[in-house]
Design an enzyme around this catalytic site. Sequence first.
Site, PDB file in Angstrom:
ATOM      1  N   HIS A  92     -82.674 -32.126  67.267  1.00 37.55           N
ATOM      2  CA  HIS A  92     -81.918 -33.381  67.373  1.00 37.55           C
ATOM      3  C   HIS A  92     -81.321 -33.518  68.761  1.00 37.55           C
ATOM      4  O   HIS A  92     -80.354 -34.254  68.952  1.00 37.55           O
ATOM      5  CB  HIS A  92     -80.846 -33.414  66.285  1.00 37.55           C
ATOM      6  CG  HIS A  92     -81.474 -33.288  64.917  1.00 37.55           C
ATOM      7  ND1 HIS A  92     -81.951 -34.385  64.224  1.00 37.55           N
ATOM      8  CD2 HIS A  92     -81.764 -32.206  64.165  1.00 37.55           C
ATOM      9  CE1 HIS A  92     -82.494 -33.962  63.084  1.00 37.55           C
ATOM     10  NE2 HIS A  92     -82.390 -32.656  63.031  1.00 37.55           N
TER      11      HIS A  92
ATOM     12  N   LYS B 142     -72.263   0.749  83.386  1.00 37.72           N
ATOM     13  CA  LYS B 142     -73.074   1.830  83.955  1.00 37.72           C
ATOM     14  C   LYS B 142     -72.483   2.275  85.296  1.00 37.72           C
ATOM     15  O   LYS B 142     -72.322   3.450  85.550  1.00 37.72           O
ATOM     16  CB  LYS B 142     -74.514   1.346  84.115  1.00 37.72           C
ATOM     17  CG  LYS B 142     -75.450   2.412  84.594  1.00 37.72           C
ATOM     18  CD  LYS B 142     -76.877   1.915  84.604  1.00 37.72           C
ATOM     19  CE  LYS B 142     -77.746   2.896  85.369  1.00 37.72           C
ATOM     20  NZ  LYS B 142     -79.103   2.398  85.547  1.00 37.72           N
TER      21      LYS B 142
ATOM     22  N   GLU C  98     -66.073  -7.935  86.640  1.00 38.13           N
ATOM     23  CA  GLU C  98     -65.604  -8.513  85.378  1.00 38.13           C
ATOM     24  C   GLU C  98     -65.067  -7.427  84.441  1.00 38.13           C
ATOM     25  O   GLU C  98     -63.984  -7.562  83.856  1.00 38.13           O
ATOM     26  CB  GLU C  98     -66.750  -9.250  84.666  1.00 38.13           C
ATOM     27  CG  GLU C  98     -67.243 -10.496  85.363  1.00 38.13           C
ATOM     28  CD  GLU C  98     -68.337 -10.227  86.400  1.00 38.13           C
ATOM     29  OE1 GLU C  98     -68.446  -9.074  86.889  1.00 38.13           O
ATOM     30  OE2 GLU C  98     -69.077 -11.176  86.724  1.00 38.13           O
TER      31      GLU C  98
HETATM   32  O1  F6P Z   1     -75.002  -7.759  88.102  1.00 35.68           O
HETATM   33  C1  F6P Z   1     -76.077  -7.456  87.295  1.00 35.68           C
HETATM   34  C2  F6P Z   1     -75.841  -6.193  86.557  1.00 35.68           C
HETATM   35  O2  F6P Z   1     -75.925  -5.114  87.425  1.00 35.68           O
HETATM   36  C3  F6P Z   1     -76.794  -6.036  85.399  1.00 35.68           C
HETATM   37  O3  F6P Z   1     -78.026  -5.571  85.774  1.00 35.68           O
HETATM   38  C4  F6P Z   1     -76.017  -5.119  84.513  1.00 35.68           C
HETATM   39  O4  F6P Z   1     -76.510  -5.093  83.211  1.00 35.68           O
HETATM   40  C5  F6P Z   1     -74.642  -5.728  84.616  1.00 35.68           C
HETATM   41  O5  F6P Z   1     -74.550  -6.161  85.961  1.00 35.68           O
HETATM   42  C6  F6P Z   1     -73.512  -4.811  84.291  1.00 35.68           C
HETATM   43  O6  F6P Z   1     -73.505  -3.677  85.109  1.00 35.68           O
HETATM   44  P1  F6P Z   1     -72.609  -2.425  84.736  1.00 35.68           P
HETATM   45  O7  F6P Z   1     -73.100  -1.879  83.441  1.00 35.68           O
HETATM   46  O8  F6P Z   1     -72.791  -1.468  85.875  1.00 35.68           O
HETATM   47  O9  F6P Z   1     -71.190  -2.893  84.613  1.00 35.68           O
END
Ligand code: F6P
Length: 537
Positions: free
Chosen positions: A388, A210, A216
Site C-alpha cells: 500500500h 569489537k 556511539e
Molecule cells: O563503522 C562500521 C563498523 O566498524 C562495523 O563494521 C561494525 O559492525 C560496527 O562499526 C561496530 O564496530 P564495533 O563492534 O567495533 O563497535
Amino acid sequence: MTNLSTPPHWEALIASANRIETTPSLMLLQDHTRNSALRLATGGCRFDFTRQRVDQQILGELLALAEKTQVFAKRDAMFAGETINTSENRQVLHPALRDGAPKAPAPLRAQVQATKGQLYELVENIRSGRYTGYTDKAIRDVVHIGIGGSHLGPELAVTALGKPNSKGTAALGTDSSPNIHFVANVDARDIALTLAGLNPETTLFIVVSKSFGTLETQLNATTARSWFLERTGNIEAIGQHFVGVTANVELAKKFGLNEERIYPLWDWVGGRFSLWSAVGLPIMLKLGTEAFEEFLAGARNADEHFLKASPAENIPLIAALLATWNTVALSCDSLAMLSYDQRLALLPDYLQQLEMESNGKSVSVDGEPLPYRTMQILWGGCGTNGQHAYHQLLHQGTSRFAADFILVGQDDLHRPEHHQWLLANGFAQGQAMTLGTQPEAKDQAHKRVLGQHPSTTILLDELGPEQLGCLLAVYEHKVFCQGVLWNINSFDQWGVELGKQLALPIFAQMHGKDASDQDPATRHLIDYYRSLRPADS
Ligand code: F6P
C-alpha cells in the site's frame, strides 16, 4: 544492458543477457527441467529461484563462471583459515563459531568452545536468578549497547524468536528470561527512552564493541554508567552490572569492566558475521542455551551444505550467481528484501549491513578500480504494508530491481485466515512482478504492469532457531560467493572511516573552534547551528 564494462569471463553471459531481455518470464517458467533445477532446499528453508530471469543455458554459463573464478577453491581457503581478508591481514572464520569449519585450526576451535562454556554458565545463572545485582535481586532487564554488527544480528534474532506466541507466553524466551533492550544510535533518545523505568538493581548492561572504540557505543555506555552511578552511588557494583564483549580487553578494563566479565571476540570474526559469538549473548539470555545451540546447528547445516553440495545444487552459490547476474547483466540497481512475517521485520536492516558493507566496493582485491556494477542498494519492508506504499513503483515504475520474498509456512498463531492472506499476498506480489499484465484496450495503458522483474521466494517451513540460523548463514555464504565473482574483499569496510574522521573537527567547530577552513556547505551548516545554540551549551 549496463554501459559499464563487465567482469572477466562474462563474454558468453553478456550475449545471453541480450537474448533474455526479450524472453517473457512466462516462457521461462514453462521449462519444467529448468524449474526443478531452480528449486533447492536445506535446513527447513526452501529457495525457489524459478522467478529469476535465466534459462538453462544461462544457468550453465553461470556455473561455468563459478568454476573459472574458483569460488570453491576460495571457499576452502576461507574455511581452512587462510588470510583472505588481505587489506586487514585477517583470517575469516565465522563458521568456526558454530563448529562449521572442521579444518579450522584446533586451538581456535577449542577457544570457541571454552568461551561458549563461560557464556552458558553466565546465561544459566542469570536465567535462574543465581546471578544477582548488588542488592541480591535477580536480573530482570538486560540492556545491550552496541551498533552495526554488534547490534543488528542479536536484535533480529531476539525479535524473531523471542516474541509471545498465541498462548501469550514467550515462544522460546520463558518467564525466566530477562527483558532485552537494545541501544545503538548516538541520539540520546535511544538510551534515554530505554533507561526510563528501569531499576538499576535489576538491570545488566552488555557493552558490545569489537574495537571498544566506536563513538556511539562508547558514549551510550558512558551514559549508562552515569545513570547507574547516579542512582546507586555504588562504583564497586559496576563490575556486577556491566559485562563486555570485545577484542580490545585493555580499553574495556579502562572503562571499568571486570576482566572476568569481558568475553572475547577474535580478529578472525568480522562484526557483521559475529552474532554466533559472545555478541549473541542477548539471544542466549532470551532463548536459553538449548535454543541457541539449535540456532548454531541451523547455521552449521548451511555451512555443511555450502561445503558439500555440488555447484548446481549449492544454494549460496546459486543465489550469488543469480544476484550477480541481476546486477551485472540485467542492471538491477536495487534489491528489495520483502519479509512476509512480522517476526522478520528487522531482516532487511540486518541484511543491509551484511550485503552492503561486505560488497559495496569499487576496487578489486588487488586494489584496482572495478569498472562493473557491484552490490546494489538493498532495502526492504515487512508484510503487506509495502503493497500500500512503494509497491506501486515496483509494479509500474521505471527502476530495475530484484526482490527476495521471505515467508514462513507454519501458522504458529493458529490464525489461518490471517496467515493464508499473508502468504497469498506474498505469492501474488511475486507473481505480479514476474508476469505483469497487459490490458488489451489502448486507453488502459495506465493499468499496464510490465512484470519481468527477477525475484527469489524463500519459504521457511517454520520460524525456529534452526531455520533462522540456516537462513542467515546461507546469506553469509551468498555474500562470500558474490565477493569472489566480483573479485572483491567482502570482509573489510574502509568506506565507513571517512565520515567518522570528518565528524571529529565538525564536532569541535560546533563548539566554537574556527570553521573557516571548512567547505562552504559545511561551514554554513555549522554557522547556522551555532546561531541556534544558547551561548553556553
Ligand atoms: O563503522 C562500521 C563498523 O566498524 C562495523 O563494521 C561494525 O559492525 C560496527 O562499526 C561496530 O564496530 P564495533 O563492534 O567495533 O563497535
